[in-house]
Scaffold this active site. Structure first.
Site, short mmCIF file in Angstrom:
data_model
loop_
_atom_site.label_atom_id
_atom_site.label_comp_id
_atom_site.label_asym_id
_atom_site.label_seq_id
_atom_site.Cartn_x
_atom_site.Cartn_y
_atom_site.Cartn_z
N CYS A 162 0.85 -1.20 0.00
CA CYS A 162 0.00 0.00 0.00
C CYS A 162 0.88 1.24 0.00
O CYS A 162 1.86 1.31 0.74
CB CYS A 162 -0.89 -0.01 1.24
SG CYS A 162 -1.96 1.44 1.39
N HIS A 212 -9.14 -3.68 -2.29
CA HIS A 212 -8.20 -2.89 -1.48
C HIS A 212 -8.65 -1.42 -1.42
O HIS A 212 -8.66 -0.80 -0.35
CB HIS A 212 -6.80 -3.00 -2.10
CG HIS A 212 -5.72 -2.24 -1.39
ND1 HIS A 212 -4.73 -2.84 -0.65
CD2 HIS A 212 -5.47 -0.89 -1.30
CE1 HIS A 212 -3.92 -1.91 -0.14
NE2 HIS A 212 -4.34 -0.71 -0.53
N GLU A 213 -9.03 -0.87 -2.58
CA GLU A 213 -9.43 0.55 -2.62
C GLU A 213 -10.73 0.79 -1.87
O GLU A 213 -10.89 1.79 -1.17
CB GLU A 213 -9.55 1.03 -4.07
CG GLU A 213 -8.26 0.97 -4.87
CD GLU A 213 -7.05 1.51 -4.14
OE1 GLU A 213 -7.13 2.62 -3.57
OE2 GLU A 213 -6.03 0.81 -4.11
N HIS A 238 -10.12 1.13 1.68
CA HIS A 238 -9.62 2.46 2.07
C HIS A 238 -10.79 3.40 2.39
O HIS A 238 -10.71 4.22 3.30
CB HIS A 238 -8.80 3.11 0.95
CG HIS A 238 -7.34 2.77 1.00
ND1 HIS A 238 -6.55 3.06 2.09
CD2 HIS A 238 -6.52 2.18 0.09
CE1 HIS A 238 -5.30 2.66 1.85
NE2 HIS A 238 -5.26 2.12 0.65
ZN ZN Z 1 -3.66 1.24 -0.07
#
Ligand code: ZN
Length: 180
Positions: free
Chosen positions: A101, A143-144, A147
């Site tokens: 990341c 993953h996004e 976030h």
């Molecule tokens: Zn990330």
């Protein structure tokens, strides 16, 4: 210059807010997207970035078409912007995938991700879309989206190790460890 926030910044732990659809094409949102693309371009291993990573608590992320094209089979060609994303389907089949990341330098680990997903959201023109994704792209979307919920991959990862960039470049090769 737009800075990518590091893991201890409280904003990375906040739940990001939806962008009103009629504001997507305003100068303000366009600038945020341009800033995200610029920040992403500066990171040699960057494959995607979410707005909170540049200190903007909105539900937007950008996936770099360039990285996907040069290093992986998932050909995309141009950047994918997703505003107000919702993952509507996650395959039961999951796999541990290597993850890094841009906000968690320089840790890497394995995260269990669905191999296939479906996502919907708005593009940068304010057009609604739905699409499927598998492999790396499915991983990136998960993953996004994390976030935007204030979740970092290290919350879920196993076998987390620190690999300084010099070592990582030499011994592992960048292409296997894209950061997001
Ligand atoms: Zn990330």
């Amino acid at each position: 210059m737009v800075k990518v926030l590091g893991r201890d910044e409280p904003l990375l732990r906040k739940i990001a807010v939806e962008v009103p659809v009629k504001e997507i094409q305003t100068a303000k949102i366009r600038k945020i997207i341009a800033d995200m693309k610029r920040a992403l371009t500066r990171e040699p291993d960057g494959v995607a970035i979410a707005a909170p990573q540049i200190d903007v608590p909105l539900r937007i992320f950008v996936v770099s078409g360039k990285m996907l094209r040069s290093n992986h089979k998932a050909y995309v060609g141009r950047d994918i912007v997703v505003i107000n994303p919702k993952i509507t389907k996650l395959s039961k089949e999951k796999k541990y995938m290597e993850e890094g990341c841009l906000s968690v330098r320089y840790l890497y680990g394995k995260v269990k991700r669905s191999s296939k997903i479906q996502i919907e959201g708005y593009d940068e023109k304010g057009k609604f879309f739905k699409r499927g994704a598998s492999g790396l792209l499915a991983q990136v979307f998960q993953h996004e989206t994390d976030h935007l919920e204030g979740i970092l991959f290290t919350d879920k990862a196993k076998d987390v190790q620190e690999i300084p960039p010099e070592v990582w470049e030499q011994e592992l090769g960048r292409k296997d460890w894209p950061s997001k």
